[in-house]
Design a protein around this motif. Sequence first.
Motif, PDB file in Angstrom:
ATOM      1  N   LYS A 133       0.686  -1.332   0.247  1.00  0.00           N
ATOM      2  CA  LYS A 133       0.089  -0.309   0.245  1.00  0.00           C
ATOM      3  C   LYS A 133       0.742   1.247   0.358  1.00  0.00           C
ATOM      4  CE  LYS A 133      -3.890   2.128   2.744  1.00  0.00           C
ATOM      5  NZ  LYS A 133      -4.777   1.990   3.623  1.00  0.00           N
ATOM      6  N   GLU A 145      -5.061  -3.995   2.080  1.00  0.00           N
ATOM      7  CA  GLU A 145      -5.971  -4.569   1.376  1.00  0.00           C
ATOM      8  C   GLU A 145      -5.445  -5.331   0.992  1.00  0.00           C
ATOM      9  OE1 GLU A 145      -9.251  -4.446  -3.231  1.00  0.00           O
ATOM     10  OE2 GLU A 145      -8.081  -2.805  -2.483  1.00  0.00           O
ATOM     11  N   GLU A 146      -6.377  -6.806   1.651  1.00  0.00           N
ATOM     12  CA  GLU A 146      -5.131  -8.402   1.174  1.00  0.00           C
ATOM     13  C   GLU A 146      -5.243  -8.819   0.082  1.00  0.00           C
ATOM     14  OE1 GLU A 146      -6.193 -11.314   4.686  1.00  0.00           O
ATOM     15  OE2 GLU A 146      -8.810 -11.200   3.596  1.00  0.00           O
ATOM     16  N   SER A 148      -3.287  -7.235  -3.102  1.00  0.00           N
ATOM     17  CA  SER A 148      -3.581  -6.651  -3.110  1.00  0.00           C
ATOM     18  C   SER A 148      -2.054  -5.621  -3.245  1.00  0.00           C
ATOM     19  CB  SER A 148      -4.154  -4.988  -2.836  1.00  0.00           C
ATOM     20  OG  SER A 148      -4.059  -3.967  -4.011  1.00  0.00           O
ATOM     21  N   GLY A 212      -5.921 -10.107  -5.490  1.00  0.00           N
ATOM     22  CA  GLY A 212      -7.709 -10.103  -4.328  1.00  0.00           C
ATOM     23  C   GLY A 212      -7.582 -11.405  -4.421  1.00  0.00           C
TER      24      GLY A 212
END
Length: 325
Positions: A133, A145-146, A148, A212
Amino acid sequence: MLAAGLMSLVACRQDTDDVPSLPSRTLQMGACLTRAADGSALEDGTRLTFFLTEVTTAEQRLFTYNVANLGWKSDATVEEGTTYHVFGYMPAQSVTSAAITPLNGNFAYGAVLTLNGLPTMTTTDVCFVVAVKSGSGVSLVSDFEEWSYLYTGQEDDENSINMMFDHLYANLNLLFKAHSQSNPMRSIKLKKVVLSTTYAGQLNASITQPEGTQPVTAFTPTEEGSTVCTLLDDSDGITLNTVTPVSASIFVAPGTTGLTLTCTYDVYNEAGHIIRRNCSTVNALSEEKTSLGQGYKTDLSLTVNPTYLYVLSDEDAPELELTIE
């Protein structure tokens, strides 16, 4: 008692006040969050290998950790507005080589990260990137966000990337205590703990990381032979008691079988004189007991039983007995 659970969380944050100014567009570390087994600090010189990928190309780069300024420094630069997908692992020195390929011909869909020459067992907590991130203010796993891996290059001096890692291995934590009925006229000192396996000499790991979607790891033995790891080696020995255990920890590749535990002890009398030197126990650890799941920690309680009879005229038995609970 056997207990398995997720490993605890520890954060490593860049202290920007003590870090020398870096060239513009140099990628900097914001926060590095790792589900660490023991919460231990990063060692000086720890290297983190990462791949800056674009469509079908991948550029391999390094972050290096410096204890003196509590910060990471990278050798990578990024272009403003350019979209990257970032994958990686640490420590860099845990493998003999690494490779990365795109899923479905494009890194935007994810990647397959291959780590070659991994040990079957190690005292090093090998981890791989499971999310990135940009920006500041990241301090918790929930801030990510897992799965990603997207990062977009920012303006000069604003290229801060945050990385979240997961464990490649399982953590086996051995807890040694003396038996509750241990005779107060005897004390037992644990000198050495060795874990061995004939499962494989080395392994390769193939980590499929779709954007994702939760990664999937497959381990492949590549070298026949045994692996031996020393978890504890103390020539003076550590005195065991009936309350607080002595711990010895190791990281083991999931799927490893044929684990054998060898322990060495000295036994002393009430006056502190040694009466048995280098007593040893050899125990096979069953798969049921060890529960070696990737990213999980298993506590295994081991009790050293008294080896003498409760008649003072009787001699001590030549060896000790280890009970695995």
